[in-house]
Design a protein around this motif. Structure first.
Motif, short mmCIF file in Angstrom:
data_model
loop_
_atom_site.label_atom_id
_atom_site.label_comp_id
_atom_site.label_asym_id
_atom_site.label_seq_id
_atom_site.Cartn_x
_atom_site.Cartn_y
_atom_site.Cartn_z
N LEU A 6 0.84 -1.19 0.00
CA LEU A 6 0.00 0.00 0.00
C LEU A 6 0.88 1.24 0.00
N LEU A 7 0.56 2.18 -0.85
CA LEU A 7 1.29 3.43 -0.88
C LEU A 7 0.68 4.35 0.16
N LYS A 8 1.52 4.83 1.07
CA LYS A 8 0.98 5.67 2.15
C LYS A 8 1.70 6.99 2.17
N LYS A 9 1.01 7.98 2.71
CA LYS A 9 1.58 9.33 2.75
C LYS A 9 1.30 9.90 4.13
N THR A 10 2.34 10.39 4.80
CA THR A 10 2.13 10.98 6.11
C THR A 10 1.84 12.47 5.95
N SER A 11 1.51 13.09 7.08
CA SER A 11 1.13 14.50 7.02
C SER A 11 2.32 15.38 6.67
N LYS A 12 3.55 14.84 6.80
CA LYS A 12 4.71 15.67 6.47
C LYS A 12 5.19 15.39 5.06
N ASN A 13 4.28 14.98 4.19
CA ASN A 13 4.63 14.73 2.79
C ASN A 13 5.68 13.66 2.61
N LEU A 14 5.62 12.65 3.44
CA LEU A 14 6.54 11.52 3.29
C LEU A 14 5.76 10.38 2.66
N TYR A 15 6.25 9.91 1.51
CA TYR A 15 5.60 8.79 0.82
C TYR A 15 6.39 7.52 1.07
N TYR A 16 5.68 6.43 1.31
CA TYR A 16 6.37 5.15 1.45
C TYR A 16 5.42 4.02 1.10
N VAL A 17 5.99 2.84 0.93
CA VAL A 17 5.19 1.65 0.60
C VAL A 17 5.21 0.72 1.80
N ASP A 18 4.03 0.39 2.28
CA ASP A 18 3.92 -0.49 3.45
C ASP A 18 3.74 -1.92 2.97
N THR A 19 4.72 -2.77 3.25
CA THR A 19 4.67 -4.13 2.72
C THR A 19 4.48 -5.12 3.86
N HIS A 20 3.97 -6.28 3.51
CA HIS A 20 3.88 -7.39 4.45
C HIS A 20 5.12 -8.25 4.24
N GLN A 21 5.92 -8.36 5.27
CA GLN A 21 7.18 -9.06 5.10
C GLN A 21 7.52 -9.77 6.38
N LYS A 22 8.16 -10.91 6.30
CA LYS A 22 8.58 -11.60 7.52
C LYS A 22 10.09 -11.58 7.69
N ARG A 23 10.81 -11.56 6.60
CA ARG A 23 12.27 -11.58 6.70
C ARG A 23 12.79 -10.18 6.87
N TYR A 24 13.73 -10.02 7.78
CA TYR A 24 14.19 -8.69 8.14
C TYR A 24 15.40 -8.31 7.31
N ILE A 25 15.41 -7.07 6.82
CA ILE A 25 16.58 -6.54 6.12
C ILE A 25 17.13 -5.42 6.98
N PRO A 26 18.34 -5.53 7.48
CA PRO A 26 18.81 -4.56 8.46
C PRO A 26 19.01 -3.17 7.87
N ASN A 27 18.59 -2.17 8.63
CA ASN A 27 18.80 -0.78 8.28
C ASN A 27 19.40 -0.08 9.46
N ALA A 28 20.20 0.93 9.22
CA ALA A 28 20.85 1.63 10.33
C ALA A 28 19.81 2.34 11.18
N LYS A 29 20.17 2.53 12.43
CA LYS A 29 19.33 3.25 13.40
C LYS A 29 18.05 2.54 13.77
N GLU A 30 17.93 1.25 13.51
CA GLU A 30 16.73 0.54 13.92
C GLU A 30 17.05 -0.29 15.14
N PHE A 31 16.07 -0.43 16.02
CA PHE A 31 16.26 -1.22 17.23
C PHE A 31 15.86 -2.65 16.97
N VAL A 32 16.72 -3.59 17.35
CA VAL A 32 16.41 -5.00 17.12
C VAL A 32 16.71 -5.80 18.38
N ILE A 33 16.06 -6.96 18.43
CA ILE A 33 16.35 -7.93 19.50
C ILE A 33 17.20 -9.03 18.87
N GLY A 34 18.35 -9.30 19.44
CA GLY A 34 19.23 -10.31 18.88
C GLY A 34 19.54 -11.40 19.88
N ILE A 35 19.95 -12.56 19.35
CA ILE A 35 20.30 -13.70 20.19
C ILE A 35 21.81 -13.90 20.07
#
Lengths: 385, 243
Positions: free
Chosen positions: B54-83
């Motif tokens: 789904l293409l979504k737009k926030t009130s600050k004019n930020l456009y992004y695509v919201d996907t359903h995904q199970k596998r994680y692709i790491p991105n900087a500055k994200e908080f994760v739980i690791g083993i």
């Protein structure tokens, strides 16, 4: 790919939940997940699902020479394949312990138990017999593969119809196609059933579960796989793992298995007979189209069913509307963990949720407030009961 | 359970369904500042979608695509739980559910110096922030900021349940004012940690409560938020009967 490691937290949480009498998917300890059987378009193709574990079995046949020691009997062989579709850590071609274990279970339960009448597979003694081959492929691994493989292969064998054969006077054998002559069903005397019990040893207590799910399988200490048929004969007993049991415990497992075996065998027979009748009344077989439900749909159906059957009382909707709670959340100072108040550590930025009516207060009053909240919480849940 | 097109939930507007390669916007010079988020790519004055969703737009004019995904692709500055898997030299190797294992130095924890290092055993859980993530190198985690402020909380306390959710559900739950979480909080007192890699850690006082919360959150996978809210009370009563 390597298997995702199991953290100590998950291990201890499963065991603690068992000590409190709970399983993660809210089953009873001796409750088996839903079993469904679907048949494909050809004879002898069957998919079995136990919960989300999915296994497909296909029976094929060919004419071969018999074994010299058994000239009157046909041949039966069972092969198990673990596809990487089932779990990310399965690799094609490489045999591992799981494949050996499944192969052992199926060999003992189906081949050595002589559930199938092999003499009916003979065409001409000493010269040609039928060789039935069952290929079992695991499509999804969500625990308890042994039971699933067994049910799928038994149902496929029962469903299978072999082509008709005529033997000429000079010894030539003609195999007729399925359109020329009606194929002949296999004759299965007894229906072997396989049931798995998982054991968890915690502090001198031994918990017994039936039909372990994938997480439970990784944590369990050992398991007992009982193969038997409703006539009262045990076809196989496999006992891997690091558990030692008393004789009485094993006997009680087997007794429990007997009571469940009959219903399981009846279900297999009923499913196979229903499908064969449909084909005889010339309804075109649909194949696997209807069993292509996604995991999400299965999970949803299960939740809805569970909710409808267990809750019959009216539930109390809280009087405070949710918006008020949001406002009061803004006033809350985030305090540190009330669960272990012995430690004096620096406050951690943890997203913490507390029950309603939390006021901003000094740290000394934390203990008494949490007690009040606990009592409030207890009241409402008791009211609901 | 799709959001209706053109609805506005909490400042985020749902525009339409996009497939990879769809042209989303044409960039003109006189258009206001637009930011593009995950799932979109800017090429030659055209913004295309790279994922389906789904293409979504926030009130600050930020456009992004919201996907359903199970596998994680790491991105900087994200908080994760690791083993924690093992220790090599001065680093720990950690599994975060991505294709690569992550590393974390034993010095980047709170109160750890060269003389007093952090001790972790294989199988422990860690909540940290990804410092750097690239397709060519292994991601690296930290539990403490450049300014020595606490960023992650380091190793998790004992007890509690950890389970995995699809990524889009984890993103819903990260917001502490999520209405489903508030409803659960009215009945049960609990502590919740959500990692962007889909792993969630819950701690409550009783085992029963923890399993109930886990089942409530897993219900979000298969129902909309509204249906889940209706059903959690029934789930809680059905669990209470097993006392």
């Amino acid at each position: 790919m390597k298997e995702v490691p199991l953290s100590t937290c998950e291990r201890t949480s499963i065991v603690s939940a068992l000590q409190a009498g709970l399983r993660y998917d809210n089953r009873e300890f001796l409750e088996v997940r839903d079993i469904t059987l679907t048949f494909g378009k050809d004879y002898g193709c069957c998919t079995a699902t136990i919960g989300q574990t999915r296994v497909i079995a296909q029976v094929t046949c060919e004419v071969v020479e018999p074994r010299p020691s058994r000239p009157n009997e046909g041949k039966l062989s069972v092969a198990v394949h673990l596809s990487p579709m089932a779990a990310p850590h399965f690799e094609p071609g490489r045999g591992n312990d799981l494949v050996d274990e499944l192969q052992l279970i199926l060999d003992r339960n189906i081949k050595e138990s002589r559930c199938l009448d092999l003499e009916s597979l003979c065409i001409m003694a000493d010269e040609s017999v039928w060789h039935l081959r069952v290929d079992v492929t695991v499509l999804n691994h969500a625990g308890n593969l042994g039971d699933a493989c067994n049910i799928a292969s038994v149902a496929a064998l029962r469903h299978f119809h072999r082509p008709d054969v005529t033997v000429e006077e000079d010894g030539r054998v003609t195999v007729h196609t399925l359109e020329e002559r009606e194929p002949i069903p296999t004759f299965m005397k007894k229906v072997p059933v396989c049931l798995t019990y998982a054991f968890f040893i915690v502090d001198d207590y031994c918990y017994m579960l039936m039909d372990p799910s994938e997480k439970e399988e990784r944590v369990m200490s050992g398991k007992l796989i009982v193969g038997l048929n409703p006539h009262g004969e045990i076809t196989s007993l496999v006992f891997p793992g690091r558990v030692s049991l008393q004789k009485e415990q094993i006997v009680s497992c087997i007794r429990n298995a007997f009571s469940k075996a009959k219903s399981s065998a009846e279900m297999v027979q009923k499913a196979v007979d229903e499908d064969i009748e449909k084909r005889k009344s010339l309804i075109k077989p649909e194949g696997f189209i209807n069993c292509l439900a996604s995991d999400a749909r299965y999970a949803r159906q299960r939740i809805m069913r569970k909710i409808k059957t267990t809750s019959k009382t009216e539930f109390k909707i809280p009087q405070e509307p949710v918006e008020d709670l949001q406002e009061s959340m803004d006033e809350i100072q985030i305090k540190f963990d009330p669960f272990d108040s012995d430690e004096v550590t620096t406050p951690m930025k943890v997203k913490q949720h507390t029950a309603k009516k939390v006021k901003v207060s000094k740290p000394r009053e934390v203990a008494s407030e949490s007690e009040e909240e606990e009592e409030e919480g207890k009241l409402t849940s008791q009211d609901l009961q | 359970r799709a959001a209706k097109m053109g609805t506005n939930i909490g400042g985020v507007e749902v525009l339409r369904v996009v497939l990879p390669g769809d042209e989303v916007l044409q960039l003109n010079a006189d258009k206001a500042d637009i930011s593009i988020g995950p799932g979109l790519r800017w090429q030659e004055n055209v913004i295309c979608a790279t994922r389906s969703g789904l293409l979504k737009k926030t009130s600050k004019n930020l456009y992004y695509v919201d996907t359903h995904q199970k596998r994680y692709i790491p991105n900087a500055k994200e908080f994760v739980i690791g083993i924690v898997i093992k220790k090599t030299g001065n680093n720990y190797i950690i599994d975060i559910g991505a294709s690569d294992k992550a590393t974390i130095s034993e010095l980047v924890f709170e109160n750890s110096s060269k003389k007093a290092r952090k001790e972790l055993k294989p199988g422990d859980l860690i909540f940290g922030q990804i410092l750097v993530a690239n397709k060519n190198i292994e991601p690296e985690l930290v539990c403490i900021d450049v300014f020595n402020n606490l960023v992650g909380i380091g190793s998790l306390p004992d007890g509690g349940i950890m389970f995995t959710l699809p990524l889009h559900i984890a993103r819903l739950i990260v917001n502490p004012k999520n209405s489903l979480l508030l409803m659960i909080a009215q009945k049960i007192k609990f502590m919740l940690l959500v990692g962007f890699n889909g792993r969630v850690w819950v701690k409550a006082q009783k085992q029963k409560e923890m399993v109930t919360i886990m089942n409530c959150l897993m219900m979000l996978e298969v129902m909309t938020l509204e249906e889940a809210k209706e059903n959690i009370y029934r789930l809680h009563t059905s669990n209470s009967k097993n006392f």
